[in-house]
Design a protein around this motif. Structure first.
Motif, mmCIF file in Angstrom:
data_model
loop_
_atom_site.group_PDB
_atom_site.id
_atom_site.type_symbol
_atom_site.label_atom_id
_atom_site.label_comp_id
_atom_site.label_asym_id
_atom_site.label_seq_id
_atom_site.Cartn_x
_atom_site.Cartn_y
_atom_site.Cartn_z
ATOM 1 N N LYS A 37 0.831 -1.210 0.000
ATOM 2 C CA LYS A 37 0.000 0.000 0.000
ATOM 3 C C LYS A 37 0.862 1.256 0.000
ATOM 4 O O LYS A 37 0.579 2.222 -0.701
ATOM 5 N N GLY A 38 1.923 1.252 0.804
ATOM 6 C CA GLY A 38 2.823 2.401 0.837
ATOM 7 C C GLY A 38 3.522 2.613 -0.498
ATOM 8 O O GLY A 38 3.694 3.745 -0.946
ATOM 9 N N PHE A 39 3.908 1.520 -1.154
ATOM 10 C CA PHE A 39 4.549 1.620 -2.461
ATOM 11 C C PHE A 39 3.585 2.193 -3.486
ATOM 12 O O PHE A 39 3.951 3.073 -4.264
ATOM 13 N N SER A 44 1.719 6.779 -6.830
ATOM 14 C CA SER A 44 0.667 7.687 -7.281
ATOM 15 C C SER A 44 1.010 9.134 -6.933
ATOM 16 O O SER A 44 0.620 10.048 -7.653
ATOM 17 N N ASP A 45 1.745 9.363 -5.858
ATOM 18 C CA ASP A 45 2.153 10.724 -5.504
ATOM 19 C C ASP A 45 3.162 11.271 -6.500
ATOM 20 O O ASP A 45 3.176 12.461 -6.787
ATOM 21 N N GLU A 46 4.008 10.415 -7.052
ATOM 22 C CA GLU A 46 5.003 10.871 -8.016
ATOM 23 C C GLU A 46 4.359 11.265 -9.333
ATOM 24 O O GLU A 46 4.853 12.142 -10.022
ATOM 25 N N GLU A 47 3.251 10.638 -9.696
ATOM 26 C CA GLU A 47 2.601 10.931 -10.959
ATOM 27 C C GLU A 47 1.916 12.286 -10.942
ATOM 28 O O GLU A 47 1.802 12.943 -11.971
ATOM 29 N N LYS A 48 1.458 12.736 -9.801
ATOM 30 C CA LYS A 48 0.786 14.030 -9.702
ATOM 31 C C LYS A 48 1.827 15.143 -9.792
ATOM 32 O O LYS A 48 2.863 15.085 -9.138
ATOM 33 N N PRO A 49 1.556 16.178 -10.592
ATOM 34 C CA PRO A 49 2.511 17.293 -10.642
ATOM 35 C C PRO A 49 2.468 18.067 -9.331
ATOM 36 O O PRO A 49 1.411 18.335 -8.777
ATOM 37 N N SER A 50 3.631 18.396 -8.859
ATOM 38 C CA SER A 50 3.688 19.131 -7.603
ATOM 39 C C SER A 50 3.386 20.597 -7.863
ATOM 40 O O SER A 50 3.860 21.199 -8.814
ATOM 41 N N GLU A 51 2.563 21.163 -7.014
ATOM 42 C CA GLU A 51 2.193 22.569 -7.150
ATOM 43 C C GLU A 51 3.192 23.425 -6.387
ATOM 44 O O GLU A 51 3.581 23.079 -5.275
ATOM 45 N N PRO A 52 3.602 24.541 -6.982
ATOM 46 C CA PRO A 52 4.537 25.409 -6.254
ATOM 47 C C PRO A 52 3.848 26.017 -5.039
ATOM 48 O O PRO A 52 2.643 26.247 -5.051
#
Length: 80
Positions: A37-39, A44-52
């Motif tokens: 689950k953690g993996f 999935s967190d890496e796929e989302k673009p990070s917002e400044p």
């Protein structure tokens, strides 16, 4: 027959249960589940673009000065 026969897997399962016990196997299964689950969450967190980060337009507590003049206050004399 061969290794894929269900009878062989049943014997292997019984041997594993006798060697490790059910509590250790249950803990091992839950640990593996949590790590999967953690993996998945990390992937999935890496796929989302990070917002400044949003910078506030004005500081929350702007600096201010107090313009005042100190005055001496005379206290009345005490009577003992």
């Amino acid at each position: 027959m061969g290794i894929f026969d269900w009878k062989h897997w049943l014997v292997i399962l019984i041997v594993v249960l006798l060697v490790f016990g059910t509590k250790k196997l249950k803990g091992l299964g839950s640990d593996i589940g949590e790590s999967i689950k953690g993996f998945r969450k990390a992937m999935s967190d890496e796929e989302k673009p990070s917002e400044p980060p949003v910078q506030p337009s004005a500081p929350l507590n702007p600096p201010h000065t107090i313009d005042a003049q100190a005055q001496k206050v005379e206290e009345p004399a005490r009577k003992d």
